[in-house]
Design a protein around this motif. Structure first.
Motif, PDB file in Angstrom:
ATOM      1  N   VAL A  14       0.909  -1.327  -0.230  1.00 41.92           N
ATOM      2  CA  VAL A  14       0.043  -0.150   0.136  1.00 41.92           C
ATOM      3  C   VAL A  14       0.813   1.162   0.086  1.00 41.92           C
ATOM      4  N   LEU A  18       0.821   4.151  -2.795  1.00 38.80           N
ATOM      5  CA  LEU A  18       0.426   5.508  -2.571  1.00 38.80           C
ATOM      6  C   LEU A  18       1.596   6.343  -3.040  1.00 38.80           C
ATOM      7  N   ILE A 228      -4.844  -3.265  -5.384  1.00 36.59           N
ATOM      8  CA  ILE A 228      -4.439  -2.129  -4.273  1.00 36.59           C
ATOM      9  C   ILE A 228      -3.886  -1.306  -5.230  1.00 36.59           C
ATOM     10  N   CYS A 232      -5.247   2.448  -4.798  1.00 34.01           N
ATOM     11  CA  CYS A 232      -4.099   3.479  -4.320  1.00 34.01           C
ATOM     12  C   CYS A 232      -3.998   4.535  -5.144  1.00 34.01           C
TER      13      CYS A 232
END
Length: 278
Positions: A14, A18, A228, A232
Motif C-alpha cells: 500500500v 501511494l 491495491i 491507491c
C-alpha cells in the motif's frame, strides 16, 4: 481475502502504491496526460521494488494501468461529448476492430515473455516522444479520412497497441486523426471516446490471462490486475494532478512538449536497458 495476506507485506504494498500515485499525479498533471505513458513506468519501478518476478512484472503493469485509466477516460469523454466535439462516425468504425485488437493483445500477453511487452512499449513511447520533441501537428497524409477498410485497420491497431502497452489509445488515435487533417479538438475528443472503449475489455482480458500466475503476483491481484494498485493510485493521482498542472502553467507549451518528449525517451531507454540486461 485479506486474512491470508501478511500485514507487513500489505503495508509495504500500500505504501509503495501511494507513493506511486503521488508521482503519477504529478507527472500526469505536468504533462497533461493520465495514461500508460506515465502509469506503466511508475508501476514498473514499484513492482520491481516489491520483488515481482520479471516474467510477470510487465504484464501486471499493463493490466493495472488499464484499470487505473478507466475512470479518467470516462470523465474525459463525458466532458468532450458535452461540448459536442467528438466524431461518432469514426468511433463507430473503430469500436469493433479495437475490441478485436484488445482481445488479440490480451491473448499475446498471456503467452508472451515480459521483454516482448517491454519492446512494444519502447517502440510506442519512442514514436510519441519523438513527435513531441519535433513539436509539429501540421504533418498530414491527406485532408480527408481514409477508406472504411483503412479506418477499421487503424481501429484494430489502436486496440492491439493499447492493450500491449497499457494505455487508453488516446495518444495513438489523436496522432492518426491529425495525419488526416482532423482539427485538434475533434481529434482529442474522439480519442477520448476510444479511450473509454479500450480499457474495460483490456482489464478483463488481463485478469483472465494472469489467473494461472496468481502465486507469482502481489497480494490482492486479480490476474494481471493489482486491486491495491488501482485503489491507491487512481484516487491519489487524481488529487495530486492539479499541483502538477499548476507547475505546467508556469511553463511554455513548447517547453512542456520538450519535457514530455525527453521524459518518454528516458522511459524508453530505461525499458531498453531492462530488455538488454534481462
Amino acid at each position: 481475502m485479506f486474512s491470508n495476506v501478511p500485514v507487513q507485506e500489505l503495508v509495504l504494498l500500500v505504501g509503495a502504491m501511494l507513493a506511486g500515485g503521488v508521482l503519477t499525479g504529478l507527472l500526469a498533471g505536468l504533462f497533461g496526460i493520465g495514461g500508460g505513458g506515465v502509469i506503466v513506468p511508475v508501476l514498473y519501478e514499484v513492482f520491481g521494488f516489491l520483488g515481482v518476478d520479471d516474467s510477470v512484472r510487465m504484464q501486471l503493469c499493463v493490466g493495472t494501468s488499464l484499470a487505473i485509466i478507466i475512470p479518467t477516460a470516462m470523465a474525459s469523454y463525458r466532458t468532450h461529448v458535452a461540448k459536442g466535439a467528438a466524431m461518432p462516425g469514426v468511433l463507430a468504425k473503430w469500436r469493433i476492430p479495437a475490441i478485436i485488437g484488445i482481445i488479440v493483445g490480451s491473448a499475446i500477453a498471456a503467452v508472451a515473455a515480459g521483454w516482448v511487452l517491454q519492446a512494444v512499449f519502447v517502440a510506442v513511447v519512442a514514436l510519441l516522444g519523438l513527435k513531441s520533441l519535433i513539436g509539429r501537428n501540421d504533418i498530414r497524409i491527406s485532408d480527408l479520412l481514409p477508406s472504411s477498410a483503412m479506418m477499421r485497420f487503424y481501429g484494430f491497431f489502436i486496440g492491439l497497441a493499447s492493450s500491449l502497452v497499457g494505455i487508453s489509445g488516446g495518444g495513438i488515435s489523436t496522432n492518426i486523426l491529425l495525419l488526416y487533417g482532423v482539427p485538434i479538438h475533434a481529434a482529442v475528443a474522439t480519442s477520448a471516446g476510444i479511450g473509454v472503449i479500450i480499457p474495460i475489455p483490456g482489464v478483463i482480458g488481463y485478469a483472465i490471462a494472469g489467473w494461472s500466475h496468481l502465486f507469482e503476483l502481489p497480494p490482492l491481484s486479480i490476474g494481471y490486475v493489482s486491486v491495491i494498485g488501482f485503489l491507491c493510485i487512481a484516487p491519489v493521482a487524481t488529487l495530486v494532478a492539479p499541483y502538477g498542472a499548476r507547475l505546467a502553467h508556469r511553463m511554455s507549451r513548447r517547453h512542456l512538449e520538450i519535457g514530455f518528449g525527453l521524459f518518454l525517451m528516458v522511459i524508453g531507454v530505461r525499458f531498453l536497458v531492462a530488455i538488454i540486461h534481462g
